[in-house]
Write an enzyme that holds these catalytic residues in place. Sequence first.
Site, short mmCIF file in Angstrom:
data_model
loop_
_atom_site.label_atom_id
_atom_site.label_comp_id
_atom_site.label_asym_id
_atom_site.label_seq_id
_atom_site.Cartn_x
_atom_site.Cartn_y
_atom_site.Cartn_z
N CYS A 71 -12.65 -7.03 -10.33
CA CYS A 71 -11.92 -8.25 -10.67
C CYS A 71 -12.89 -9.37 -11.02
O CYS A 71 -13.84 -9.62 -10.27
CB CYS A 71 -11.04 -8.67 -9.49
SG CYS A 71 -10.30 -10.29 -9.68
N CYS A 77 -12.44 -15.76 -5.14
CA CYS A 77 -11.12 -15.61 -4.52
C CYS A 77 -11.26 -15.17 -3.07
O CYS A 77 -12.11 -14.35 -2.74
CB CYS A 77 -10.33 -14.57 -5.31
SG CYS A 77 -8.74 -14.17 -4.58
N CYS A 80 -10.09 -10.79 -1.54
CA CYS A 80 -10.88 -9.57 -1.33
C CYS A 80 -12.26 -9.94 -0.82
O CYS A 80 -12.83 -10.93 -1.25
CB CYS A 80 -11.06 -8.82 -2.65
SG CYS A 80 -9.55 -8.13 -3.32
N CYS A 159 -3.79 -10.26 -10.26
CA CYS A 159 -4.49 -9.74 -9.08
C CYS A 159 -4.49 -8.22 -9.16
O CYS A 159 -3.44 -7.59 -9.28
CB CYS A 159 -3.79 -10.20 -7.81
SG CYS A 159 -4.44 -9.39 -6.36
N GLN A 282 5.33 -3.24 5.76
CA GLN A 282 3.94 -2.89 5.47
C GLN A 282 3.66 -3.07 3.98
O GLN A 282 4.50 -2.71 3.15
CB GLN A 282 3.67 -1.43 5.88
CG GLN A 282 3.88 -1.18 7.37
CD GLN A 282 2.68 -1.56 8.21
OE1 GLN A 282 1.65 -1.98 7.70
NE2 GLN A 282 2.83 -1.43 9.52
N TYR A 311 7.52 -3.77 18.95
CA TYR A 311 7.09 -4.49 17.74
C TYR A 311 7.59 -3.71 16.51
O TYR A 311 6.81 -3.35 15.63
CB TYR A 311 5.56 -4.64 17.66
CG TYR A 311 4.91 -5.14 18.92
CD1 TYR A 311 4.68 -6.51 19.11
CD2 TYR A 311 4.52 -4.26 19.92
CE1 TYR A 311 4.07 -6.98 20.26
CE2 TYR A 311 3.92 -4.72 21.09
CZ TYR A 311 3.69 -6.08 21.24
OH TYR A 311 3.08 -6.53 22.39
N GLU A 332 11.86 -6.08 18.86
CA GLU A 332 11.22 -6.93 17.85
C GLU A 332 11.63 -8.39 18.08
O GLU A 332 12.77 -8.67 18.42
CB GLU A 332 11.65 -6.44 16.46
CG GLU A 332 11.52 -7.41 15.31
CD GLU A 332 10.08 -7.80 14.99
OE1 GLU A 332 9.19 -6.94 14.98
OE2 GLU A 332 9.86 -9.00 14.76
N ASP A 381 3.01 -1.33 18.04
CA ASP A 381 2.38 -1.71 16.76
C ASP A 381 2.30 -3.23 16.72
O ASP A 381 2.96 -3.88 15.92
CB ASP A 381 3.22 -1.16 15.60
CG ASP A 381 2.59 -1.44 14.25
OD1 ASP A 381 1.46 -1.96 14.19
OD2 ASP A 381 3.25 -1.14 13.23
N CYS A 408 -3.79 -3.22 14.00
CA CYS A 408 -4.44 -3.77 12.81
C CYS A 408 -5.69 -4.57 13.19
O CYS A 408 -6.27 -5.27 12.37
CB CYS A 408 -3.46 -4.64 12.02
SG CYS A 408 -2.68 -5.91 13.00
N1 SAH Z 1 6.14 -1.47 13.27
C1 SAH Z 1 6.57 -2.33 12.19
C2 SAH Z 1 6.10 -3.77 12.30
C3 SAH Z 1 4.68 -4.00 12.73
S1 SAH Z 1 4.07 -5.65 12.50
C4 SAH Z 1 6.16 -1.73 10.86
O1 SAH Z 1 5.35 -0.83 10.81
O2 SAH Z 1 6.71 -2.15 9.86
C5 SAH Z 1 4.26 -6.39 14.05
C6 SAH Z 1 5.66 -6.85 14.33
O3 SAH Z 1 5.65 -7.42 15.64
C7 SAH Z 1 6.21 -7.94 13.42
O4 SAH Z 1 7.46 -7.53 12.93
C8 SAH Z 1 6.35 -9.18 14.34
O5 SAH Z 1 7.46 -9.98 14.01
C9 SAH Z 1 6.54 -8.53 15.68
N2 SAH Z 1 6.16 -9.29 16.89
C10 SAH Z 1 5.18 -10.21 17.03
N3 SAH Z 1 5.07 -10.60 18.32
C11 SAH Z 1 5.99 -9.89 19.00
C12 SAH Z 1 6.36 -9.82 20.39
N4 SAH Z 1 5.73 -10.57 21.30
N5 SAH Z 1 7.34 -8.98 20.75
C13 SAH Z 1 7.96 -8.20 19.84
N6 SAH Z 1 7.67 -8.22 18.51
C14 SAH Z 1 6.70 -9.05 18.11
#
Ligand code: SAH
Length: 452
Positions: A71, A77, A80, A159, A282, A311, A332, A381, A408
């Site tokens: 790019c 930018c 990246c 992009c 995602q 999550y 969530e 997650d 992540c």
């Molecule tokens: N597993 C899902 C989302 C993962 S991202 C996927 O793969 O698509 C993390 C998620 O956690 C987000 O949706 C965010 O809103 C949520 N989150 C953040 N803090 C949290 C908490 N304390 N309790 C529950 N969910 C939470």
Amino acid sequence: MKKDDLIQVKIEDMGADGAGIGKMDGFAVFIKDAVIGDEVEAKVMKVKKTYAYARLTQVLTPSPWRVEAPCPVARRCGGCQLQAMAYEEQLRFKENKIENNLRRIGGMEEIPFEPICGMEHPLGYRNKAQFPVGTDKNGRIITGFYAGRTHSIIENRKCLLGVPENEKVLDAVVEFMEEEHIPAYDETTGRGLVRHVLIRYGFTTGELMVCLVINGRKLRHGERLAEKLAAIPGMTSLTLNVNTQRTNVILGREILPVWGREYIEDYIGDIRYRISPLSFFQVNPVQTRKLYEKVLEYAALTGEETVWDLYCGIGTISLFLARQAKRVCGVEIVPAAIEDARENARMNGITNAEFFVGKAEEVLPAKYAQEGVTADVIVVDPPRKGCESSLLDTIVQMNPQRVVYVSCDSATLARDLKYLKERGYELVRGQGVDQFPMSVHVEAVTCLQRVE
Ligand code: SAH
């Protein structure tokens, strides 16, 4: 080492913002635009206790992994950080980052990881982009991305991480703003209307969502914008997001419909998901499928298990697992995401998934204390900050056979794995999954087993 010294150093690592790191006299020296493997000359700018910043003056011997960034605005930018490094080396860097964190923070000796899962084509992978809109010094409307650590917009409608549709959408939005004399938002005064353009694209369905983030509640002649956008194949949803706050947070809470549906749909594997402008999804669907398949493999379900997916966002992992489990419960924090999750379950004919709104660290402990809920497998997650220890304590008390931890941020992953290891869970398998080629970020999925 002192300011203005001219040093020669070999770059061995890269920091969180993509700066090269060389070691010298016990200092870690951060040098922007230097790549792992480069031998460079640099001028020291600032010296701290254990580290220093230096400015690249010359690449003495270029790294064997140095490549021409695909790019043209890659250096300026902020999107990246790794474009000047060959993709295989990016993968090696990410693998090392996870391993180092697990050793250093997690105190692990054995790292039972499979080789990192990279992409065959590491560009054009993003299904979502948020472009800031502003004005240049001549009063012309511009859009692109912020330069690293600033809010000045580097103009770029092409992009390379995103889909070609983005450019068509941005052309239409800017043309519309010019024709209708609609001003871009100005962060310094808090005036003007259009702040960001959020675009989402369903890689499988081809559905396109445009959401204009505005400093107000009304878009004059919105129907004219809809008319222009409707000419782009796949255009499905045009909405407004109201954000009248003087804040760096991109999205406000309220969505107003303008044209078409208020959401798009897309698939991961054979599960269909509804995605609203405000819900998390995602960003790399190709890698997400591989990630979720890994989760499924590590969960090792037989059809008899009760699974908790903490999550859970819009229920993506929950539904991916539901067909092979007895029952799945998702938790969530975002209420709209839970509405999507329930709708997604219904749409896919999945009846053994249940969803709860709230903080994982509050909902699960409360349900365990009051109702004695159980789990055979727990999936977490969390966002970058990882899990609260109160949640990890409840997980340990619930005593599931396996915990699948998707992360992540490998630093908080390592911290949480250490906590679980001290309480009877051992890391048996794991894999890095490159969800974000060209950036320093990396996802990891790990499988923990209860020690009998
Ligand atoms: N597993 C899902 C989302 C993962 S991202 C996927 O793969 O698509 C993390 C998620 O956690 C987000 O949706 C965010 O809103 C949520 N989150 C953040 N803090 C949290 C908490 N304390 N309790 C529950 N969910 C939470």
